[in-house]
Scaffold this motif. Structure first.
Motif, short mmCIF file in Angstrom:
data_model
loop_
_atom_site.label_atom_id
_atom_site.label_comp_id
_atom_site.label_asym_id
_atom_site.label_seq_id
_atom_site.Cartn_x
_atom_site.Cartn_y
_atom_site.Cartn_z
N LEU A 19 -15.25 -3.69 1.41
CA LEU A 19 -14.26 -2.82 2.29
C LEU A 19 -13.15 -3.92 2.36
CD1 LEU A 19 -13.18 -0.44 3.56
CD2 LEU A 19 -14.52 -1.14 5.65
N CYS A 20 -13.61 -5.06 2.78
CA CYS A 20 -12.32 -6.09 3.15
C CYS A 20 -11.57 -6.40 2.03
CB CYS A 20 -12.98 -7.46 3.77
SG CYS A 20 -13.55 -7.07 5.61
N ALA A 21 -12.41 -6.65 1.08
CA ALA A 21 -11.81 -7.00 -0.50
C ALA A 21 -10.67 -5.86 -0.71
CB ALA A 21 -12.82 -7.27 -1.51
N ILE A 22 -11.00 -4.80 -0.65
CA ILE A 22 -10.05 -3.66 -0.79
C ILE A 22 -8.93 -3.77 -0.08
CG2 ILE A 22 -9.98 -1.19 -0.91
CD1 ILE A 22 -12.76 -1.04 -1.54
N VAL A 23 -8.97 -3.91 1.19
CA VAL A 23 -7.95 -4.09 2.27
C VAL A 23 -7.05 -5.34 1.79
CG1 VAL A 23 -7.50 -4.67 4.73
CG2 VAL A 23 -9.26 -3.13 3.98
N LEU A 24 -7.79 -6.30 1.58
CA LEU A 24 -6.88 -7.68 1.11
C LEU A 24 -5.97 -7.34 -0.27
CD1 LEU A 24 -9.31 -10.34 2.41
CD2 LEU A 24 -7.19 -9.57 3.45
N ALA A 25 -6.88 -6.59 -1.11
CA ALA A 25 -6.10 -6.54 -2.46
C ALA A 25 -5.13 -5.38 -2.22
CB ALA A 25 -7.20 -5.68 -3.47
N ILE A 26 -5.02 -4.61 -1.23
CA ILE A 26 -3.82 -3.65 -1.08
C ILE A 26 -2.77 -4.40 -0.46
CG2 ILE A 26 -3.20 -1.60 0.35
CD1 ILE A 26 -5.88 -0.34 -0.51
N ALA A 27 -3.38 -5.45 0.44
CA ALA A 27 -2.30 -6.12 1.26
C ALA A 27 -1.54 -7.05 0.23
CB ALA A 27 -2.96 -6.92 2.17
N ALA A 28 -2.21 -7.57 -0.74
CA ALA A 28 -1.50 -8.58 -1.79
C ALA A 28 -0.57 -7.89 -2.64
CB ALA A 28 -2.61 -9.22 -2.65
N ALA A 29 -1.19 -6.58 -3.05
CA ALA A 29 -0.30 -5.81 -4.06
C ALA A 29 1.08 -5.30 -3.10
CB ALA A 29 -0.77 -4.43 -4.32
N GLY A 30 0.74 -4.87 -1.82
CA GLY A 30 1.87 -4.60 -0.98
C GLY A 30 2.84 -5.67 -0.75
N TYR A 31 2.31 -6.86 -0.55
CA TYR A 31 3.22 -8.23 -0.40
C TYR A 31 4.01 -8.36 -1.39
CZ TYR A 31 4.88 -12.61 1.07
OH TYR A 31 5.52 -13.61 1.21
N ALA A 32 3.26 -8.35 -2.64
CA ALA A 32 4.10 -8.64 -4.00
C ALA A 32 5.22 -7.61 -4.27
CB ALA A 32 2.85 -8.66 -5.03
N ALA A 33 4.91 -6.38 -3.96
CA ALA A 33 5.83 -5.45 -3.90
C ALA A 33 7.45 -5.77 -3.03
CB ALA A 33 5.46 -3.87 -3.52
N THR A 34 7.14 -6.45 -1.85
CA THR A 34 8.31 -6.66 -1.18
C THR A 34 8.97 -8.01 -1.90
OG1 THR A 34 7.04 -8.52 0.27
CG2 THR A 34 6.79 -6.17 0.85
N LEU A 35 8.57 -8.78 -2.70
CA LEU A 35 9.31 -9.70 -3.38
C LEU A 35 9.97 -9.40 -4.23
CD1 LEU A 35 6.37 -12.18 -3.30
CD2 LEU A 35 7.93 -11.92 -1.50
N GLN A 36 9.53 -8.09 -4.92
CA GLN A 36 10.65 -7.40 -5.97
C GLN A 36 12.20 -7.16 -5.55
OE1 GLN A 36 9.52 -7.04 -9.25
NE2 GLN A 36 7.41 -7.88 -8.41
N PRO A 37 13.08 -7.26 -6.41
CA PRO A 37 14.22 -7.32 -5.97
C PRO A 37 14.69 -6.02 -5.79
CG PRO A 37 13.96 -7.54 -8.53
CD PRO A 37 12.93 -7.98 -7.89
N PRO A 38 15.60 -5.55 -4.94
CA PRO A 38 15.83 -4.38 -4.60
C PRO A 38 16.21 -3.43 -5.84
CG PRO A 38 17.23 -5.58 -3.31
CD PRO A 38 16.62 -6.58 -4.35
N GLY A 39 15.75 -2.07 -5.77
CA GLY A 39 16.00 -1.20 -6.99
C GLY A 39 14.82 -0.82 -7.55
N GLY A 40 13.63 -1.67 -7.47
CA GLY A 40 12.42 -1.38 -8.24
C GLY A 40 12.32 -1.78 -9.63
N GLY A 41 13.29 -2.56 -10.07
CA GLY A 41 13.31 -2.92 -11.60
C GLY A 41 14.51 -3.04 -12.24
N SER A 42 14.20 -3.22 -13.77
CA SER A 42 15.74 -3.55 -14.51
C SER A 42 16.43 -2.38 -14.58
CB SER A 42 15.23 -3.96 -15.89
OG SER A 42 14.17 -3.05 -16.56
N HIS A 43 15.95 -1.08 -14.34
CA HIS A 43 16.71 -0.08 -14.45
C HIS A 43 17.36 0.49 -13.10
CE1 HIS A 43 16.00 0.30 -18.69
NE2 HIS A 43 14.74 -0.03 -18.58
#
Length: 233
Positions: A19-43
């Motif tokens: 359960l904790c691993a699932i929470v941390l995996a979602i947290a890591a994915a969410g944090y990685a998403a905040t590092l993406q440039p605005p607009g969500g991608g090349s298009h």
């Protein structure tokens, strides 16, 4: 006798680790998403919002609940006792509802103090969650109520008791679940993780003191509803 629920293992260690691993995996994915440039991608595709985002989150929330409930049941832990140490009579409901309203006011005060101490955080990561259309309001309210119940059940019901038992210190369990609760909201950015961890600590203290998840669930849902509707015009 009253301390027993706090010191007894409520699920298997393996179940808790997953359960904790699932929470941390979602947290890591969410944090990685905040590092993406605005607009969500090349298009420049905009991040999904409204129903396209709320429905998957609703599924995730109830998936968490079902997984946590399965672990508790396998251990023989009473789901009803996790929710409330006392029978939910009419009088208990009235008291818990009043306490939930009071806790909501306390949490607003805590947020105000956090604004003073830490400044207003950039909540760009939470922007897609904000309600923009009237048609999305019912689903947002449903998602908020689900999060209010499920997250209190998982973090303050299951994990708080489990951490407290594993650490042989109930109040350490309160702190541990709050830290994980903050990390679970990694998609909202580092500063908001700290703020949410503080709110998780308040939720945990309320659940520990009252021995009930009902006030926290009410306050949690109310905060989510209000937060999501903040940008609605």
């Amino acid at each position: 006798m009253n301390a027993q629920p706090d010191i007894a293992i409520v699920a298997s260690r393996r179940h808790t680790i997953i359960l904790c691993a699932i929470v941390l995996a979602i947290a890591a994915a969410g944090y990685a998403a905040t590092l993406q440039p605005p607009g969500g991608g090349s298009h420049g595709t905009a991040a999904p919002g409204g129903m396209a985002l709320y429905l998957p989150l609703l599924i995730v929330e109830w998936g968490f609940f079902l997984y946590a409930r399965a672990g508790l049941r396998r251990q023989g832990t009473s789901i009803a006792r996790v929710i409330s140490a006392r029978p939910l009579t009419g009088r208990a409901w009235l008291i818990d509802i009043a306490l939930g309203a009071g806790l909501f006011a306390v949490l607003l005060g805590v947020e105000w103090l956090l604004d003073l101490g830490l400044g207003s955080a950039d909540n760009a990561g939470a922007e897609p969650l904000l309600v923009r259309r009237a048609i999305d309001i019912p689903l947002w309210i449903m998602l908020s109520m689900s999060a209010g119940f499920v997250e209190e059940f998982v973090f303050r019901g299951y994990l708080q008791r489990q951490f407290g038992a594993l650490l042989r210190c109930p109040w350490c369990g309160v702190v541990a679940q709050a830290l994980l609760f903050g990390l679970a909201h990694g998609y909202q950015g580092p500063l908001l993780v700290v703020r949410i961890a503080v709110l998780g600590l308040v939720f945990g203290m309320a659940a520990k003191t009252r021995q009930s998840l009902v006030p926290g669930s009410i306050a949690h849902a109310a905060m989510d509803v209000a937060g999501g509707l903040a940008a609605f015009r």
